[in-house]
Design an enzyme around this catalytic site. Sequence first.
Site: not given
Length: 411
Positions: A285, A350
């Site tokens: 991610s 993220h």
Amino acid sequence: MLCGFMETSSPRMTAGTREPPVNSSPAVAANAEGEEIEVLESTDVLPVAPEDYDPENSGFISTERFRDLLAAHSSELDPHKLEVLLALANGNADGKICYQDFVNLMSNKRSNSFRRAILQGSRQLKGCSLRDEVGLGLSQRLVRHVAYETLPREVDRKWYFDSYTYCPPPLLILAITIAEVAVFMYYGFQLDRFVLQVSSPSFLKSPLPYHPQLRAQAWRYLSYSFMHTGIEHLSLNMAMLLLVGVPLEMVHGALRIGLVYVCGVLAGSLAVSVTDMTAPVVGSSGGVYALVSAHLANVVMNWSGMKCQFKLFRMAMALVCMSVEFGRAVWLRFYPPAFPPCPNPSFVAHLGGVVVGLTLGVVVLQNYEQRLQEQSLFWIFFSVYTLFVLCAVFWNVFAYSLLDVRLPPPP
């Protein structure tokens, strides 16, 4: 021919001075099917008028004479290349064009002077839009689609459409995706689990995931991106990586896109080691969010120029996919772990990827034809990123012992 004139407009140096290097005389003869550029050598030399060049600045031609030559030899040039040459002539405020700029332009090398001319002059080309062209093959339609997906200016889209040759092909993102799928399938069969693999007691025993107890193993700060918590995690990352990463690689090249992706992956694991010190990390991610956020930011900053179809809907869908994947990661992080006291993987990677995408990634994607070393903002953000990496390394070496952090046992 046009090249012959440009050669003769660069007068020889007098005795006692060094003669400039002789360049070949390229001219583009690309047909409607987008065939490879053909370099023609011309023996026809047009007469040179004294007013066409400045004797003190050899290698220059006046823009008026340049336009006349373009009109006389327009049938020998690719229409898109002709439009760019006219844009160079119309945007040049000095009233003259350098021969080397002409050579660079004909050999698909965009110079600083060309960029300045386009910025100072009219950005709108007079010819028809690239979207209106007919009779294109499947591969050409794909290249045109990618151009409208990623580039905000028509002059850039036409330049890319004429110069792209599928060599080298966009293999980096595909190779990363295939490797992630192969690793997932391997551990899926080994753990006998394809959904929420992280709940398996053997999941973190792999040499790939980042674990705070094993942070001295430097490769884990990058290798964790090949491990995923389950098929739902892999599917969302893979979809975003292919839909956004492949077109970006086709336009910007593997080096640039690979730089943004790797920086996002590394920033993700380092951000976790600083802010969520007891949690492991898995998933790509960080790199995926770096690419997607950079692309979305580039679309927003060039909203009026981006001509991709349904751009508002597609941007909304990208944000929904990112939000769903991020929400899943947050839920998993605070969900009771299957094997306490080791928590579930962190979601901070993220956020690290997003920060990289909105800073370094945006600069990389803003000017696809400009070299990175020519962009001052690139060096500023790259220096800040390097400083962050160094600070995070020192944090990992000293902060855990100084703060007496209670880490979970090694897997």
